[in-house]
Design an enzyme around this catalytic site. Structure first.
Site, mmCIF file in Angstrom:
data_model
loop_
_atom_site.group_PDB
_atom_site.id
_atom_site.type_symbol
_atom_site.label_atom_id
_atom_site.label_comp_id
_atom_site.label_asym_id
_atom_site.label_seq_id
_atom_site.Cartn_x
_atom_site.Cartn_y
_atom_site.Cartn_z
ATOM 1 N N CYS A 58 0.832 -1.206 0.000
ATOM 2 C CA CYS A 58 0.000 0.000 0.000
ATOM 3 C C CYS A 58 0.878 1.273 0.000
ATOM 4 O O CYS A 58 1.514 1.561 -0.998
ATOM 5 C CB CYS A 58 -1.011 -0.018 1.148
ATOM 6 S SG CYS A 58 -2.381 1.141 0.910
ATOM 7 N N HIS B 81 -3.720 -5.055 0.262
ATOM 8 C CA HIS B 81 -3.253 -5.509 1.583
ATOM 9 C C HIS B 81 -3.368 -7.027 1.712
ATOM 10 O O HIS B 81 -4.371 -7.536 2.207
ATOM 11 C CB HIS B 81 -4.088 -4.870 2.687
ATOM 12 C CG HIS B 81 -3.753 -3.436 2.954
ATOM 13 N ND1 HIS B 81 -2.710 -3.059 3.763
ATOM 14 C CD2 HIS B 81 -4.319 -2.293 2.505
ATOM 15 C CE1 HIS B 81 -2.659 -1.735 3.822
ATOM 16 N NE2 HIS B 81 -3.622 -1.239 3.057
ATOM 17 N N GLU C 132 -2.022 -8.809 3.791
ATOM 18 C CA GLU C 132 -1.970 -9.186 5.219
ATOM 19 C C GLU C 132 -3.289 -8.947 5.947
ATOM 20 O O GLU C 132 -3.505 -9.475 7.035
ATOM 21 C CB GLU C 132 -0.832 -8.401 5.905
ATOM 22 C CG GLU C 132 -1.137 -6.968 6.313
ATOM 23 C CD GLU C 132 -1.218 -5.943 5.184
ATOM 24 O OE1 GLU C 132 -1.349 -4.746 5.506
ATOM 25 O OE2 GLU C 132 -1.157 -6.314 3.991
#
Length: 242
Positions: free
Chosen positions: A99, A187, A189
């Protein structure tokens, strides 16, 4: 071979929610990327905490996180991070940017970054992978879905960078530079609950409209990000297996 050592360069303060549930964003990244026998350290770079110059070489790889700050800004810590990235580029150290991290990597290489003309992208976005030896070695499908939460983007990259993925919303969803820098706009994660909580925070801070927030949440419930595929890709890249 000694055990590998990695560092997460944290570019945002932890939200109370993420702190409580995951032990902060560092915990979220370690949960996705850590394998047995590795050492993971954290540096809160947005608070001015950086690895010492003489210690940088000890790390096998670095992860740069998302941030509430603009990667096109010139805060002192952002300028310091750009200097560190130029140094890591010279050392050919593995760096995975997520990001804000993806945008700052693009900037460090001399690319252009800024506000997305199409506005916020919040939710689960389907991104189209470009033909790349990395994807074929991992037997990746032609597209993957990922959680997104951004209103800035990489506009343009230097000619030597390879654009690895695009979406209807964003021209550069993912790129690679040499074998050592990789940026992902989404993202990998995040879990859906982290994004739900983030939508509430953005709404609370008047950064998005209520109708937009509701729509983003309802779309979230219908989709799932391809977490396992992203995990495999990020681990493979960071640990030099691709």
């Amino acid at each position: 071979m000694g055990s590998q050592k990695f560092a997460v360069l944290l570019c945002a303060d932890d939200s109370d929610y993420v702190k409580k549930i995951y032990g902060g964003y560092f915990g979220v990244f370690v949960r996705m990327l850590e394998e047995e026998g590795e050492t993971w350290d954290m540096f809160r770079v947005s608070n001015g905490e950086f690895p010492e110059d003489e210690k940088v070489g000890e790390y096998d790889g670095f992860v740069i996180t998302g941030s509430c700050n603009d990667a096109h800004g010139n805060d002192l810590w952002i300028c310091k991070l750009l200097n560190l990235l130029k140094k890591l580029n010279g050392m050919k150290k593995k760096v995975l940017g997520i990001c804000f991290g993806h945008q700052i990597l693009g900037r460090a290489l001399g690319g252009k970054i800024g506000r997305a003309s199409s506005g916020w992208d919040i939710g689960i976005t389907n991104i189209n992978l470009q033909p790349s030896k990395i994807f074929s070695s991992l037997k990746m499908p032609a597209s993957l879905s990922i959680i997104e939460c951004h209103r800035d983007e990489v506009w343009e990259l230097p000619p030597k960078a390879e654009v690895m993925a695009r979406s209807n919303k964003t021209g550069i969803e993912m790129f690679r530079y040499g074998d050592h820098f990789m940026g992902i706009q989404g993202h990998p994660e995040y879990t859906k609950d982290i994004l739900f909580n983030l939508i509430d925070r953005l709404l609370h801070r008047d950064l998005i409209e209520e109708s937009f927030a509701e729509k983003a949440k309802s779309k979230l419930e219908a989709n799932e990000p391809d977490k396992e595929a992203w995990k495999k890709l990020c681990i493979g890249f960071l640990k030099g297996r691709l």
